[in-house]
Write a protein that holds these residues in place. Structure first.
Motif, PDB file in Angstrom:
ATOM      1  N   LEU A 194       0.769  -1.154   0.277  1.00 51.24           N
ATOM      2  CA  LEU A 194      -0.276  -0.029  -0.192  1.00 51.24           C
ATOM      3  C   LEU A 194       0.759   1.736   0.138  1.00 51.24           C
ATOM      4  CD1 LEU A 194      -2.784   1.556  -0.208  1.00 51.24           C
ATOM      5  CD2 LEU A 194      -2.916   0.960   2.976  1.00 51.24           C
ATOM      6  N   VAL A 195       1.898   1.494   0.885  1.00 51.03           N
ATOM      7  CA  VAL A 195       2.654   2.370   0.920  1.00 51.03           C
ATOM      8  C   VAL A 195       3.537   3.018  -0.201  1.00 51.03           C
ATOM      9  CG1 VAL A 195       4.845   3.743   1.991  1.00 51.03           C
ATOM     10  CG2 VAL A 195       3.280   2.280   3.420  1.00 51.03           C
ATOM     11  N   THR A 196       4.183   1.904  -1.057  1.00 54.14           N
ATOM     12  CA  THR A 196       4.395   1.814  -2.211  1.00 54.14           C
ATOM     13  C   THR A 196       3.736   2.619  -3.342  1.00 54.14           C
ATOM     14  OG1 THR A 196       5.662  -0.474  -1.867  1.00 54.14           O
ATOM     15  CG2 THR A 196       5.916   0.434  -3.845  1.00 54.14           C
ATOM     16  N   HIS A 197       2.310   2.037  -3.094  1.00 59.94           N
ATOM     17  CA  HIS A 197       1.389   2.307  -4.240  1.00 59.94           C
ATOM     18  C   HIS A 197       1.173   3.884  -3.618  1.00 59.94           C
ATOM     19  CE1 HIS A 197      -2.075   2.797  -7.151  1.00 59.94           C
ATOM     20  NE2 HIS A 197      -2.529   3.206  -5.996  1.00 59.94           N
ATOM     21  N   LEU A 198       1.373   4.275  -2.464  1.00 62.93           N
ATOM     22  CA  LEU A 198       0.582   5.576  -2.558  1.00 62.93           C
ATOM     23  C   LEU A 198       1.671   6.947  -2.504  1.00 62.93           C
ATOM     24  CD1 LEU A 198      -0.924   5.213   1.371  1.00 62.93           C
ATOM     25  CD2 LEU A 198      -2.048   5.888  -0.693  1.00 62.93           C
ATOM     26  N   PHE A 199       3.066   6.284  -2.320  1.00 68.70           N
ATOM     27  CA  PHE A 199       4.345   6.743  -2.282  1.00 68.70           C
ATOM     28  C   PHE A 199       5.096   7.160  -3.838  1.00 68.70           C
ATOM     29  CE2 PHE A 199       3.042   6.980   1.878  1.00 68.70           C
ATOM     30  CZ  PHE A 199       2.944   8.130   2.400  1.00 68.70           C
TER      31      PHE A 199
ATOM     32  N   PHE B 227       3.734   4.951  -6.847  1.00 68.60           N
ATOM     33  CA  PHE B 227       2.791   4.000  -7.917  1.00 68.60           C
ATOM     34  C   PHE B 227       2.114   5.315  -8.715  1.00 68.60           C
ATOM     35  CE2 PHE B 227      -0.150   2.016 -10.323  1.00 68.60           C
ATOM     36  CZ  PHE B 227      -0.113   1.487 -11.356  1.00 68.60           C
ATOM     37  N   ALA B 228       1.297   5.683  -7.186  1.00 70.48           N
ATOM     38  CA  ALA B 228       0.352   6.591  -7.977  1.00 70.48           C
ATOM     39  C   ALA B 228       1.361   7.680  -8.015  1.00 70.48           C
ATOM     40  CB  ALA B 228      -0.666   7.022  -6.745  1.00 70.48           C
ATOM     41  N   PRO B 229       2.426   8.456  -8.229  1.00 70.58           N
ATOM     42  CA  PRO B 229       2.253   9.740  -8.036  1.00 70.58           C
ATOM     43  C   PRO B 229       3.121   9.501 -10.078  1.00 70.58           C
ATOM     44  CG  PRO B 229       3.238   9.141  -6.413  1.00 70.58           C
ATOM     45  CD  PRO B 229       2.643   7.805  -6.455  1.00 70.58           C
ATOM     46  N   ARG B 230       3.476   8.492 -10.577  1.00 68.94           N
ATOM     47  CA  ARG B 230       4.075   8.031 -11.562  1.00 68.94           C
ATOM     48  C   ARG B 230       2.629   7.969 -13.196  1.00 68.94           C
ATOM     49  NH1 ARG B 230       9.051   4.149 -10.603  1.00 68.94           N
ATOM     50  NH2 ARG B 230      10.404   5.610  -9.160  1.00 68.94           N
TER      51      ARG B 230
ATOM     52  N   GLY C 177      -2.346  11.820 -13.768  1.00 64.49           N
ATOM     53  CA  GLY C 177      -3.760  12.642 -13.225  1.00 64.49           C
ATOM     54  C   GLY C 177      -3.121  12.538 -11.534  1.00 64.49           C
ATOM     55  N   GLU C 178      -3.556  13.459 -11.162  1.00 65.34           N
ATOM     56  CA  GLU C 178      -3.528  13.986  -9.804  1.00 65.34           C
ATOM     57  C   GLU C 178      -3.386  12.719  -8.622  1.00 65.34           C
ATOM     58  OE1 GLU C 178      -4.216  17.560  -7.730  1.00 65.34           O
ATOM     59  OE2 GLU C 178      -5.756  16.524  -7.400  1.00 65.34           O
ATOM     60  N   ALA C 179      -1.457  12.558  -7.670  1.00 61.60           N
ATOM     61  CA  ALA C 179      -1.793  11.778  -6.651  1.00 61.60           C
ATOM     62  C   ALA C 179      -3.285  12.186  -5.716  1.00 61.60           C
ATOM     63  CB  ALA C 179      -0.378  11.508  -6.542  1.00 61.60           C
ATOM     64  N   LEU C 180      -3.367  10.215  -5.468  1.00 65.55           N
ATOM     65  CA  LEU C 180      -4.085  10.237  -3.981  1.00 65.55           C
ATOM     66  C   LEU C 180      -3.741  11.287  -3.050  1.00 65.55           C
ATOM     67  CD1 LEU C 180      -6.381   9.207  -3.331  1.00 65.55           C
ATOM     68  CD2 LEU C 180      -5.087   7.231  -2.055  1.00 65.55           C
ATOM     69  N   LEU C 181      -2.927  11.321  -2.242  1.00 64.52           N
ATOM     70  CA  LEU C 181      -2.161  12.295  -1.895  1.00 64.52           C
ATOM     71  C   LEU C 181      -2.252  13.699  -1.513  1.00 64.52           C
ATOM     72  CD1 LEU C 181       0.849  10.208  -0.447  1.00 64.52           C
ATOM     73  CD2 LEU C 181      -1.226   9.887   0.367  1.00 64.52           C
ATOM     74  N   THR C 182      -2.594  13.720  -2.855  1.00 68.21           N
ATOM     75  CA  THR C 182      -2.318  15.398  -3.210  1.00 68.21           C
ATOM     76  C   THR C 182      -3.961  15.765  -3.785  1.00 68.21           C
ATOM     77  OG1 THR C 182      -0.602  14.883  -5.449  1.00 68.21           O
ATOM     78  CG2 THR C 182      -2.322  16.712  -5.157  1.00 68.21           C
ATOM     79  N   THR C 183      -4.794  14.584  -3.616  1.00 66.77           N
ATOM     80  CA  THR C 183      -5.916  14.951  -3.876  1.00 66.77           C
ATOM     81  C   THR C 183      -6.919  14.635  -2.477  1.00 66.77           C
ATOM     82  OG1 THR C 183      -6.408  13.257  -6.286  1.00 66.77           O
ATOM     83  CG2 THR C 183      -7.713  14.041  -4.838  1.00 66.77           C
TER      84      THR C 183
END
Length: 238
Positions: free
Chosen positions: A113-118, A120-123, A126-132
């Motif tokens: 999950l942490v790997t995805h959030l920090f 995978f998602a930023p790459r 669209g806008e990353a989940l943490l930014t949203t």
């Protein structure tokens, strides 16, 4: 038969979560009190941080995550207490409570999950989940609370998975008297219930297809394995 004393189950015959609560110096919390304290601390922290940083839009998702983790705590305690009351094979108790595999599974889920959030998602487009959720510069303490709640969830997911796998092995390996078989079916149903409760997280993941698929797949898999364990419990004949 599981080893217990007048003060309750011995360490090594409990989930890691139960052992931590029972080992707090000077504290003697019942399962209900421990879960109530867990909810109070997390929910109060969520409201305070939402007020301080004006992040009220995060409250519904945060409350859902805290609620699912709390329900997981209640069902985990109910599952373990009901299991320890039964006269079951020592190997089943040892695999279920003493191996610590539920922690390993929880860690694997949390790291993914942490790997995805920090990473995978930023790459991804669209806008990353943490930014949203938290803006371009997420407050450190808010991210800390988020990760703490997410670890709580991942640990319970790992526990649910391990309980399902060991239950399926138990149903394949052993036969039981009718009363014990009926009780085991109830514990398996408890694990199915926790799997279904996690469906409450899905509405908050619709914008994250990978996380949505992961949670949905987990719910389907753990409830399926637990259901198979439930329906295949064998009763002694003659």
């Amino acid at each position: 038969m599981t080893a217990t004393t007048d003060e309750g189950p011995q360490y090594g015959e409990t989930w890691v979560y139960e052992s931590i609560v029972g080992a707090l110096p000077g504290a003697s919390l019942s399962g209900t009190a421990a879960v109530a304290l867990q909810i109070a601390i997390f929910q109060a922290s969520l409201f305070v941080l939402a007020w301080v940083y004006d992040l009220w839009a995060v409250v519904p998702a945060g409350t859902a995550a805290i609620g699912v983790a709390a329900v997981g705590s209640v069902l985990m305690l109910r599952f373990s207490a009901a299991t320890r009351r039964l006269d079951l094979p020592t190997s089943y108790h040892r695999f279920l409570f003493s191996s610590g595999i539920e922690v390993v599974l929880g860690v694997l889920a949390f790291v993914a999950l942490v790997t995805h959030l920090f990473v995978f998602a930023p790459r991804s487009p669209g806008e990353a989940l943490l930014t949203t959720l938290f803006g371009p510069e997420p407050p450190v303490i808010v991210v800390y609370l988020m990760l703490l709640v997410l670890w709580d969830l991942c640990y319970r997911i790992g526990t649910s998975w391990w309980a399902a796998v060991v239950a399926a092995w138990r149903s394949y390996r052993y036969t039981f008297d009718p009363e014990t078989a009926a009780a085991l079916k109830r514990t398996d149903a408890t694990n199915v219930a926790f799997g279904l409760v996690q469906v409450a997280l899905l509405p908050f993941l619709t914008s994250e297809p990978v996380l949505f698929a992961a949670v949905a797949g987990h719910v389907v898999a753990v409830t399926s394995v637990s259901t198979v364990a439930l329906v295949t419990v064998r009763t002694e004949t003659g």
